[in-house]
Design a protein around this motif. Structure first.
Motif, PDB file in Angstrom:
ATOM      1  N   ARG A 564       0.833  -1.208   0.000  1.00  0.00           N
ATOM      2  CA  ARG A 564       0.000   0.000   0.000  1.00  0.00           C
ATOM      3  C   ARG A 564       0.868   1.258   0.000  1.00  0.00           C
ATOM      4  O   ARG A 564       0.597   2.207  -0.748  1.00  0.00           O
ATOM      5  CB  ARG A 564      -0.927  -0.024   1.209  1.00  0.00           C
ATOM      6  N   GLN A 565       1.917   1.286   0.831  1.00  0.00           N
ATOM      7  CA  GLN A 565       2.827   2.425   0.843  1.00  0.00           C
ATOM      8  C   GLN A 565       3.513   2.603  -0.501  1.00  0.00           C
ATOM      9  O   GLN A 565       3.679   3.734  -0.992  1.00  0.00           O
ATOM     10  CB  GLN A 565       3.882   2.243   1.936  1.00  0.00           C
ATOM     11  N   PHE A 566       3.933   1.499  -1.119  1.00  0.00           N
ATOM     12  CA  PHE A 566       4.609   1.572  -2.410  1.00  0.00           C
ATOM     13  C   PHE A 566       3.722   2.241  -3.451  1.00  0.00           C
ATOM     14  O   PHE A 566       4.168   3.164  -4.168  1.00  0.00           O
ATOM     15  CB  PHE A 566       5.008   0.167  -2.855  1.00  0.00           C
ATOM     16  N   PHE A 567       2.475   1.792  -3.550  1.00  0.00           N
ATOM     17  CA  PHE A 567       1.587   2.347  -4.580  1.00  0.00           C
ATOM     18  C   PHE A 567       1.195   3.789  -4.277  1.00  0.00           C
ATOM     19  O   PHE A 567       0.960   4.584  -5.204  1.00  0.00           O
ATOM     20  CB  PHE A 567       0.356   1.457  -4.742  1.00  0.00           C
ATOM     21  N   GLU A 568       1.113   4.155  -2.998  1.00  0.00           N
ATOM     22  CA  GLU A 568       0.850   5.551  -2.664  1.00  0.00           C
ATOM     23  C   GLU A 568       1.998   6.461  -3.095  1.00  0.00           C
ATOM     24  O   GLU A 568       1.784   7.584  -3.556  1.00  0.00           O
ATOM     25  CB  GLU A 568       0.606   5.693  -1.158  1.00  0.00           C
ATOM     26  N   LEU A 569       3.242   5.975  -2.969  1.00  0.00           N
ATOM     27  CA  LEU A 569       4.400   6.795  -3.311  1.00  0.00           C
ATOM     28  C   LEU A 569       4.620   6.921  -4.813  1.00  0.00           C
ATOM     29  O   LEU A 569       5.148   7.939  -5.283  1.00  0.00           O
ATOM     30  CB  LEU A 569       5.656   6.216  -2.653  1.00  0.00           C
ATOM     31  N   VAL A 570       4.250   5.885  -5.588  1.00  0.00           N
ATOM     32  CA  VAL A 570       4.473   5.956  -7.041  1.00  0.00           C
ATOM     33  C   VAL A 570       3.248   6.468  -7.785  1.00  0.00           C
ATOM     34  O   VAL A 570       3.324   6.720  -9.000  1.00  0.00           O
ATOM     35  CB  VAL A 570       4.873   4.571  -7.599  1.00  0.00           C
TER      36      VAL A 570
END
Length: 597
Positions: A564-570
């Motif tokens: 979830r954090q990964f997709f929020e950042l990209v």
């Protein structure tokens, strides 16, 4: 008015059923306080029955109270039971629009209140004989069973599992007798849609929505689901081809899709309301007898709750416990469950499904297994919701390897599970647990042994915040942890995979763990990060050098620990994105630049 009814010859089972009635009214908040239930000697063995009734024109609300060993005070509210008087003078009870009721209890209450309603004097001789009361009770109970079955049986289906023919495989011809018993010439075996077709591999399923989605047990599909064709026969005797929509080995649940609509979905109940002794009904397809879609029924009681499935050997999981049900979730029933009932419905007397049947193998040394069902609880509903969407079912993971307390500790009254090992890079290490700590509760729920610790954590979804109470050096302490993802072993079926970004799909780093040993495949993952699980060839991520098995630690300069954090950042980045990655857990650190697609 006061009426006296002689109960000296009435069977004690009726008294037990009345006890259930009062317990349920108390539980649902109907203002009832049960003190005791007994036949109180009043000169003779009589139970004094006091009833206050108003009967305007064959119908009214009922107010009543018991006297003598019973303490029940009305009025019966609309949320429980409404009583009406028929033209023949019998008092008939029916459920209100909301609140608890059970057809069996309503039937029993009807019998006894009918005795009072039709009596016009307090002469015990005018009361119906005990045999008449018992016969009425049995008839009402029989009707309650039939009504519950009629309500649910249209939602239970037969499933046939047919092995796919391999190339160059010879056809086995089949002999059948004619109506006079003479054997006819051999011919090609019939198809699953033929009424005479008898499958060699079969099970049952339950319709869970009108759009043709069928819930069944994972083991009904089998590990090699790509080697089989599946056929579902519904209550109107149609046989439909079915395709797996999703399957989860950890919960032993799977969902099939059939090309049909306007089916009758079953109504889900709540297994948390079950108690030992409650009546239940099993609907399934034993020995393929119900292969025409007409579910077979058996009935019994809830024999026990929170039972453990027998270990399964050989198994990919340590200890032969591949599912959460091996740690103590099962409903045990004495309803007769034969081979082929797996995937069927265990229903209550309201026709609601409270469990999914499973025909587990017998324990070594015994001829027949006990009857079990997977309970319809919060974990069941969460798994079902994911499977209906074709998604993977995710489970929380703390990262401890627990063991039971020593016999000496349990003899002294000790409860809990001792932490034997901490898996590096998991929430257990980050929150401060140590080997030797004794975990005594999870979110306030007591932990009795190692299995109950695994179960309480495994029930929870990924990223749940848990409160852990444990004992260290004789002192009780509390800490909090955020769960990561349990690495489920076995074949999963997912038709709606997680999203991708520029051709790459990531998952929690903990899925790189071996769930049997609790060790990483290569080395510890203390740094966190997300694991690259798939990379589409010739995509932007592939061209940048990303490959499955790599760990993404940072996006630009920000650390990531969850997908979830990964997709929020990209998200919404249209330019080149820098990723800090390791080529494997514990490997060398490098920076990759992923261009826009």
């Amino acid at each position: 008015m006061q009426y006296e009814v002689d109960f000296s010859d009435v069977c004690t089972g009726v008294v037990s059923v009345l006890n259930i009635l009062f317990s349920e009214w108390s539980r649902t908040g109907a203002g009832v306080k049960k003190k005791s239930l007994a036949v109180i000697p009043d000169g003779a063995q009589r139970l004094v029955f006091r009833c206050r009734c108003a009967f305007p024109r064959f119908g009214s609300m009922v107010n009543f109270a018991f006297k003598g060993g019973l303490s029940l005070r009305g009025p019966i509210r609309r949320r429980t039971v409404v009583g009406k008087v028929s033209r023949q003078g019998a008092l008939v009870l029916s459920p209100g629009k909301r609140g608890w009721y059970a057809p069996l209890i309503v039937a029993v209450a009807s019998i006894f209140l009918s005795v009072v309603a039709v009596g016009q004097q307090s002469d015990p001789a005018a009361a119906p004989p005990a045999e008449s009361i018992l016969a009425s009770f049995l008839a009402s109970f029989e009707n309650a069973l039939a009504e519950a079955i009629a309500k649910a049986e249209g939602s239970v289906v037969a499933i046939a599992r047919v092995p796919r023919r391999r190339a160059n495989e010879s056809t086995v011809l089949e002999f059948r007798p004619d109506p006079f018993g003479r054997r006819l010439a051999p011919f090609i075996p019939s198809s699953p849609s033929d009424p005479d077709y008898v499958p060699s591999e079969y099970g049952a399923g339950v319709i869970v929505d009108r759009a043709g989605r069928i819930l069944t047990a994972y083991h009904v599909l089998g590990e090699d689901s790509d080697q089989y064709d599946y056929f579902v026969t519904v209550a109107d005797r149609r046989t439909l081809p079915a395709t797996p929509l999703a399957a989860d080995p950890r919960s032993d649940l799977a969902v099939l899709q059939v090309p049909a609509d306007n089916l009758q979905p079953i109504q889900l109940g709540d297994a948390k309301s079950l108690q030992k002794g409650h009546f239940v009904i099993a609907l399934g397809n034993p020995f393929a007898i119900a292969r025409d879609g007409q579910a077979s029924a058996s009935w019994g009681i809830v024999a026990n709750l929170q039972r453990k499935a027998p270990p399964r050997f050989p198994s990919s999981e340590s200890g032969g416990k591949p599912t959460l049900h091996h740690f103590g979730t099962l409903i045990q029933t004495d309803a007769k469950l034969n081979w082929g009932t797996s995937g069927g419905a265990l229903i209550n007397l309201k026709g609601e499904m409270v469990g999914l049947l499973t025909a587990l193998p017998a324990v070594a040394g015994y001829e027949q297994a006990a009857g079990y069902a997977y309970p319809v609880d919060d974990m069941f509903r969460r798994a079902l919701e994911a499977l209906l969407q074709g998604r993977e079912v995710e489970y929380g993971f703390l990262g401890v390897s627990p063991i039971n307390l020593t016999p000496e500790e349990t003899l002294r009254g000790g409860l809990g599970a001792r932490v034997d090992r901490i898996v590096p890079g998991t929430p257990a290490e980050f929150c401060g647990l140590r080997p030797g700590d004794v975990v005594v509760s999870i979110n306030g729920t007591p932990v009795y042994d190692a299995d109950s610790l695994v179960l309480e954590v495994g029930r929870l979804p990924v990223e749940s915040r848990v409160r852990i109470e444990f004992v260290r050096d004789g002192r009780t302490r509390q800490i909090e942890a955020v769960l990561t993802k349990y690495p489920v072993r076995g074949k999963k079926i997912i038709t709606t995979p997680p999203p991708t970004w520029r051709g790459v799909r990531v998952d929690y780093a903990s899925v790189a763990l071996d769930s049997e040993t609790g060790l990483t495949l290569l080395s510890p993952i203390r740094e966190g990060g997300v694991l690259v699980t798939e990379v589409a060839r010739n995509s932007a991520a592939w061209q940048a050098g990303l490959r499955p098995g790599m760990l993404v630690l940072r996006v630009e300069s920000q650390a990531v620990t969850t997908p979830r954090q990964f997709f929020e950042l990209v998200a919404n980045k249209s330019r080149e994105v820098k990723l800090a990655v390791r080529d494997r857990p514990g490997g060398s650190l490098s920076e990759l630049r992923v261009p826009p697609p």
